[in-house]
Write a protein that holds these residues in place. Structure first.
Motif, PDB file in Angstrom:
ATOM      1  N   GLU A  72      16.022  60.828  37.941  1.00  0.00           N
ATOM      2  CA  GLU A  72      16.800  60.184  38.991  1.00  0.00           C
ATOM      3  C   GLU A  72      18.069  59.553  38.428  1.00  0.00           C
ATOM      4  O   GLU A  72      18.529  58.484  38.865  1.00  0.00           O
ATOM      5  N   ASN A  75      20.920  58.732  40.621  1.00  0.00           N
ATOM      6  CA  ASN A  75      20.752  57.548  41.466  1.00  0.00           C
ATOM      7  C   ASN A  75      20.858  56.269  40.631  1.00  0.00           C
ATOM      8  O   ASN A  75      20.221  55.254  40.934  1.00  0.00           O
ATOM      9  N   GLU A  77      19.779  55.622  37.677  1.00  0.00           N
ATOM     10  CA  GLU A  77      18.609  55.237  36.886  1.00  0.00           C
ATOM     11  C   GLU A  77      18.673  55.955  35.553  1.00  0.00           C
ATOM     12  O   GLU A  77      18.574  57.177  35.494  1.00  0.00           O
ATOM     13  N   ASP A 151      19.014  70.424  42.710  1.00  0.00           N
ATOM     14  CA  ASP A 151      17.898  69.625  43.203  1.00  0.00           C
ATOM     15  C   ASP A 151      16.651  70.506  43.218  1.00  0.00           C
ATOM     16  O   ASP A 151      16.703  71.649  43.696  1.00  0.00           O
TER      17      ASP A 151
END
Length: 480
Positions: A72, A75, A77, A151
């Protein structure tokens, strides 16, 4: 200007040197192939090494892409595993890695220079469109690749990995390889030149000896043409050259003898005519009988000169296959019979039996006039050089390819050591008797030339005092 032209001419002459040509060929066929092979090998190494480097980088890019999605990272992270992978790849391959999101924002720069900035690049935009890019710069010695981040669920491209790595170490190896190849080729060139010089000296020695031998032969100096240190092929060349010289000498001797014989044959009757004419001129009131006798002798000598000239013209026309031959299909049986009819009265004058044997009907393609002259000469000679009350036998036979004519007589014969010369112009076995019979010494030369014109062959077998046999072989079908 003239000096330059002269130097160019001398240079062109040098290019014709066998030694120089051998030297150049040896270098071309040794150094050039090795140089081409070395260069191609180095280029192949460079191409394979770069391809392998690109393949490795693409594999690492795939791994990084998976880590980015699974962690992730997009995002905001961050994980230590991803950071470790990025740092290791960048350090090992001495390059730079950028991770870019859909907004073209640089989320991570291994150089730490562009973090948080926006990047606008054609290659990156095209990668978001589904097209990976690969750029290899050999001059700058680096490669650039872009790999999409997909993805795992939607397969949508959510980011791009941009990698730029140096290929300097690969080019360093390539340059080292080129240098080593140059050193190797230089050493090999020196060895090749040295070996070429040895080979040229090895070849030149017998060639120079061959040249000296031929020069000696040309000067008439006897030489040993079969020495152990000369190649067999060179010995053959020397032998052939020696044969050419011998044949040329024989031809020249034959020509000289021919000219001498012609001069002698023509000079004798001319001298005789001159003596007879001077005798008539020097005397007053020459009796008619003596005048008639001398004039008859002069006419006979004129006829003799005329016969010699006609025979000479015939020899020239039939020599070296320059004569035009008019071929027709002829019954050889009747052809020989007609010749014998004209000669029987001559044979009858000396009670010589003229026998004709034929074994089958034969037709062949011949020049009737020329071959008639040749066969007439053979049979007439058999009558002339025969004993009174002797015999002449003419036999005719054939197979599927040739017809064969034999003319045998019981005459004076020809000494064995002279049989090889009877076909020479003006050659007479018994010169005194030949002049008595009116011969010019050209009859057999004419006969042989005519038979050769028909692509035939003639041989003689004789024993002195026991007679002579001539055999003639003529093809049934004329071969042009």
């Amino acid at each position: 200007m003239l000096a330059i032209i002269s130097k160019l001419k001398n240079g062109l002459k040098a290019l014709k040197s066998l030694k120089l040509i051998i030297f150049i060929l040896l270098i071309l066929f040794t150094v050039v192939p090795i140089s081409v092979y070395s260069y191609c090998s180095a280029r192949l190494f460079l191409s394979n090494a770069i391809s392998q480097r690109v393949s490795e980088l693409q594999s690492h890019a795939t791994i990084i892409s998976n880590l980015v999605v699974n962690s992730e990272f997009l995002n905001n992270e961050s994980t230590s595993e991803l950071n470790t992978e990025l740092s290791q790849v960048a350090e090992v391959y001495k390059g730079r890695i950028l991770i870019i999101d859909k907004k073209l924002k640089i989320l991570r720069d291994t150089y730490g220079l562009e973090d948080g900035k926006t990047i606008i690049s054609k290659e990156i935009i095209e990668t978001f469109g589904g097209n990976n890019s690969l750029y290899i710069n050999n001059d700058g010695q680096y490669v650039e690749i872009t790999v999409p981040i997909n993805d795992t669920d939607t397969r949508e491209i959510v980011g791009v990995i941009f990698m730029s790595f140096s290929t300097e170490n690969i080019f360093s190896l390539y340059d080292l390889m080129i240098y080593e190849n140059i050193v190797f080729i230089t050493v090999f060139l020196i060895i090749a030149v040295f070996l070429s010089i040895i080979i040229i000296r090895f070849i030149s020695k017998p060639i120079n000896k061959l040249n000296d031998t031929i020069g000696s032969i040309s000067k008439g100096i006897p030489v040993n043409t079969h020495e152990d240190d000369v190649y067999v092929e060179f010995n053959r060349i020397v032998d052939n050259y020696h044969n050419i010289i011998e044949n040329a000498k024989k031809t020249e001797d034959s020509r000289s003898e021919f000219v001498s014989n012609v001069s002698h044959e023509l000079k004798t009757p001319i001298t005789s005519m001159k003596v007879l004419a001077e005798s008539l001129v020097s005397q007053d009131n020459v009796p008619a009988e003596l005048y008639h006798e001398f004039m008859t002798d002069i006419i006979d000598e004129i006829d003799r000169v005329n016969n010699i000239i006609n025979d000479l013209l015939t020899v020239v026309k039939t020599d070296n296959n320059v004569s035009t031959i008019v071929v027709s299909n002829v019954s050889i049986n009747d052809f020989i019979e007609n010749i014998l009819k004209t000669l029987r009265p001559i044979a009858a004058q000396r009670n010589i039996e003229l026998v004709y044997e034929t074994f089958r009907n034969i037709n062949a393609e011949i020049d009737e006039i020329k071959l008639g002259m040749a066969i007439n000469n053979l049979i007439e000679n058999a009558i002339k050089y025969n004993y009174d009350d002797g015999w002449v036998r003419v036999s005719l036979n054939a197979d599927h390819k040739y017809f064969y004519l034999k003319v045998a007589d019981s005459g004076v014969g020809i000494p064995e050591e002279l049989q090889d010369r009877i076909f020479e112009r003006f050659y007479r076995v018994d010169k005194a008797r030949s002049r008595d019979t009116g011969g010019t010494g050209l009859g057999l030369a004419i006969t042989r030339n005519i038979i050769l014109l028909h692509r035939g062959a003639i041989k003689v077998y004789s024993k002195e005092g026991e007679g002579t046999l001539f055999t003639v072989r003529i093809p049934l079908n004329f071969q042009a």
